[in-house]
Scaffold this active site. Structure first.
Site, short mmCIF file in Angstrom:
data_model
loop_
_atom_site.label_atom_id
_atom_site.label_comp_id
_atom_site.label_asym_id
_atom_site.label_seq_id
_atom_site.Cartn_x
_atom_site.Cartn_y
_atom_site.Cartn_z
N ASP A 197 0.81 -1.20 -0.06
CA ASP A 197 0.06 0.05 0.06
C ASP A 197 0.89 1.15 -0.09
O ASP A 197 1.99 1.10 -0.19
CB ASP A 197 -1.11 0.07 1.25
N HIS A 258 -2.51 3.24 -4.70
CA HIS A 258 -2.20 2.82 -3.44
C HIS A 258 -0.72 2.25 -3.48
O HIS A 258 -0.48 1.13 -2.96
CB HIS A 258 -3.29 1.55 -2.78
N GLU A 322 -9.86 3.01 -5.20
CA GLU A 322 -9.30 4.57 -4.89
C GLU A 322 -8.20 4.99 -5.76
O GLU A 322 -7.05 5.45 -5.14
CB GLU A 322 -9.11 4.40 -3.29
N TRP A 453 -8.71 -3.29 8.61
CA TRP A 453 -7.71 -2.10 8.00
C TRP A 453 -7.00 -1.54 9.16
O TRP A 453 -7.59 -1.33 10.38
CB TRP A 453 -8.35 -0.79 7.17
C1 ACM Z 1 -11.03 -0.14 0.49
O1 ACM Z 1 -11.25 0.00 1.77
N1 ACM Z 1 -10.37 0.77 -0.04
C2 ACM Z 1 -10.86 -1.18 -0.22
#
Ligand code: ACM
Length: 747
Positions: A197, A258, A322, A453
């Site tokens: 990321d 990312h 994103e 996350w």
């Molecule tokens: C994400 O939460 N950007 C997959």
């Protein structure tokens, strides 16, 4: 099927009163069929594990697990068929029709017989066996009673996953293995490993050593270098460890966005000149891979070639979420490529990117998974799996296209969200099949995943965020909807808490830890705060002051009285530590408390602060604009007249406001104050201009206060000017701005 149905019918016929007083079978996820029997099997030192044929590994696994859960070390018998006092693992080719993970389990007074068509089915069934056994403190003389029952079970979905972000915070290999065991215990079968990321690159790639020598490390604000990565040797071990538990490890290698950490290591793959730093802030970085350079794809294909060698998973997750496409819009090379290829916009350029990678992975016999944004533009080629995280629209679109989907909407499956914000019962209410799909479209829903996350979840906090809600996801993914019931699940969870504690899981809250009530007692002129915990196993602590730590807090035993202006803070205590967000209530005891308020403009029905008296209730708002303590005015100002009931000597007037510009809430331009003896003739006594920048992105509270020459007045009026609309620089430019006020006060 015949072999399946016969024992079921027999058991149903033998149903009798005892079935209505059966012991709680607390297995999670709830098996899809349970028939209770009579009596129980006694597991003891003399019980043997019978696994004739080629099931040695599972026999040894069961022996080791039983040694952990019961302190009994059982003998493995590889030769004989069941002859009583044994747990039999029975690989039965004729047990079919319910899928490769199905199993049946027959517990009688004499034996425990587990049957399945595959080793995988046996493995899932072993987890049920392990959860049927009471914990050591319930054993009697070293004997563990397993209730008689017949279970026939199989998963609703073939994909039951956990996505763990090991980038934002690095998690040690031993921690990953521990999670693989926890996943196995709750019958998950996919470990989705988020490895790259903006804030780090965590997988060793032999061809590109800078990915880890540079990309795995970031500079923290405190000057520390933070990071880590998994060597290929560690990855192979983890993949093998997971495989032995019938869990597939699916790596996620993010592209085309990312990827700041990758670009920090190899800036030549970017659209704009470097150098780049590995991301040090949370959020999405604008630097992305350059699809106009052939060398970018060579790089990614070389990376993926190593990834494919390490991970036997049929699916490779390539992210795709994103992607800020501004650089592509501004880059001459990208614009030229788009012209050449007839791509109408950068969404189509993204599809070009995704399809190229998809074709490459297909050439290696693999298929891609991407987050729902891969549907933008032309979308992927047929065969991609779409993981829908922004609601379920991506999932619906994918199955209508004839593709497969994993349905993981953030509002139900992102366990990185606080339990305050995503409660256990919400997670449990999730049905991964979107409404309105045809039966064949429903078949294309592979299943669901939880996501952790880790921006706000370093390794030591992961347990308390993940549990108990991961158990709800386990049941969403395994159990048919007609067999799901939250109350029943919640009852089983109370027993599972003991199992989690035994496993050393530092589980957290099910939801917001407490509800509260406040009352102002007129006689004592004191606020009385009452709290109520929302779940068992937690106690509450409180303090009056600014901070809540274990050392300066008191156990809460009953209503607490506050007779001066101050802040009351309460928090839950669980497993010996503070848990969940604190409740912070600031009280103000002033001369306007309990007055009558008349408003020239009505407040929004969404933000009422509890009604007309909310502005003089003495309870201050918090930085959370949704806390129910703020009155909101959309597009209009505040114009409030306060009647204190009788004349009082006043030397200070004030009003509190909130700014939270991401929610379109701004400070008033200015606040004017007026006083009156009769409620008709008002004199302006002061104005306070705002001095908080509207560009300040933080949530800010500010009291607008004036002091006046002491004067006897009964009424005062507060006029706060709304800025009107969101300013031109704001994402909501031109939309009505809000003002939020929590309290009007006089002293
Ligand atoms: C994400 O939460 N950007 C997959």
């Amino acid at each position: 099927m015949k072999r399946l149905i016969i024992p079921l019918i027999v058991s149903l016929l033998s149903l009798n009163v005892s079935a209505f007083a059966h012991p709680l079978i607390d297995v999670v996820p709830e098996p899809n069929s349970i028939v209770y029997g009579n009596g129980s099997f006694s597991l003891s030192r003399t019980t043997s594990i019978v696994c004739p044929g080629s099931k040695d590994r599972l026999g040894a696994y069961l022996r080791d697990q039983l040694a952990f859960f019961t302190h009994l070390r059982l003998r493995i018998d590889r030769t004989q068929a069941a002859n009583g006092n044994s747990i039999v693992l029975n690989l039965d080719k004729a047990f079919n029709g319910l899928g490769p993970e199905a199993y049946s389990l027959h517990v009688s007074r004499e034996s425990v017989v587990l049957s399945a068509q595959t080793q995988e089915g046996l493995f899932r069934g072993l987890q049920t066996v392990l959860q049927l056994i009471p914990l050591p403190d319930s054993a009697v003389n070293g004997t563990y009673k397993i209730p008689s029952c017949t279970i026939v079970d199989y998963p609703r979905f073939a994909w039951r996953g956990l996505n763990l972000d090991c980038v934002r915070h690095f998690m040690a290999p031993a921690f990953i293995k521990r999670y693989i065991d926890l996943l196995a215990y709750y019958k998950f079968n996919v470990f989705h490993w988020h490895l790259t990321d903006d804030q780090g690159w965590r997988i060793q790639i032999e061809k590109y050593p800078r990915l880890t020598s540079v990309g795995a490390w970031r500079n923290e604000g405190n000057g520390e270098r933070y990071g880590g990565f998994y060597t290929q040797k560690e990855i192979k071990e983890i993949v093998a460890y997971a495989a032995s538990r019938f869990i597939t490890v699916v790596p996620e290698i993010e592209m085309p966005g990312h990827c700041q950490a990758s670009l920090a290591a190899y800036p030549e793959n970017a659209c704009v000149p470097g150098p780049f730093q590995v991301g040090t802030q949370w959020g999405v970085y604008p630097n992305i891979y350059d699809p106009a350079k052939k060398s970018t794809f060579t790089f990614l294909e070389n990376v993926l070639s190593e990834v494919v060698r390490l991970f036997p998973s049929h699916y490779i997750h390539i992210g795709g979420d994103e992607v800020p496409k501004t650089e592509w819009e501004q880059n001459a090379g990208c614009q030229k490529l788009m012209k050449q290829m007839g791509l109408k916009n950068t969404d189509e350029l993204q599809s070009y990117f995704i399809r190229k990678i998809q074709k490459f992975l297909e050439s290696k016999g693999r298929q891609i998974i991407g987050w729902n944004e891969i549907l933008e533009g032309e979308g992927p080629l047929p065969g991609a799996v779409v993981e829908s995280w922004q609601g379920i629209d991506g999932a619906i679109k994918a199955v209508r296209n004839g593709d497969y989907t994993i349905v993981s909407p953030g509002e139900y499956t992102y366990l990185s969200r606080d339990a305050d914000d995503l409660s256990l019962d919400s997670v449990y209410s999730f049905n991964p099949i979107p409404p309105g799909l045809t039966p064949s479209q429903q078949q294309r829903v592979l299943g669901t995943e939880a996501s952790m996350w880790s921006e706000h979840a370093p390794q030591q906090k992961v347990d308390s965020k993940m549990f108990p809600r991961l158990l709800a996801i386990a049941e969403d993914a395994w159990t048919n909807p007609q067999n799901k019931n939250f109350d029943n699940f919640h009852q089983r969870l109370q027993v599972q808490y003991g199992r989690l504690a035994y496993l050393g899981v530092d589980y957290g809250l099910e939801q917001k830890a407490m509800t509260y009530r406040t009352e102002f007692e007129k006689d004592t002129r004191a606020f009385v705060v009452s709290l109520k915990p929302t779940q068992s196993g937690i106690s509450l602590r409180y303090t009056i002051g600014d901070t809540l730590t274990m050392s300066d807090s008191h156990p809460y035993h009953g209503p607490v009285s506050m007779d001066t202006t101050g802040t009351f803070i309460a928090q839950a205590e669980m497993n010996g530590r503070l848990a969940g967000n604190p409740l912070v209530l600031s009280f103000m005891i002033d001369k306007a408390l309990g007055s009558e308020v008349t408003l020239a403009n009505p407040y929004s029905p969404e933000y009422t602060a509890g009604g007309p008296g909310g502005l003089v209730d003495g309870i201050r708002g918090t930085l959370n604009f949704k806390d129910g303590l703020w009155q909101g005015f959309k597009g209009t100002g505040l114009d409030a007249t306060v009647d204190m009931g009788k004349e009082k000597k006043i030397s200070e007037l004030g009003a509190g406001f909130l700014q939270s510009t991401s929610s379109y809430i701004f400070m008033p331009e200015y606040v004017q104050f007026f006083v009156s003896k009769d409620g008709k003739n008002f004199t302006r006594v002061g104005v306070v201009k705002n001095d908080i920048s509207e560009r300040n992105p933080a949530s800010i509270e500010k009291d607008f206060v004036i002091t006046i020459k002491p004067e006897d007045v009964r009424y005062f009026r507060v006029v706060a000017k709304n800025i009107g609309v969101c300013p031109p620089w704001h994402p909501g430019a031109g939309a009505k701005a809000w003002i939020f006020t929590d309290e009007l006060f006089a002293n």
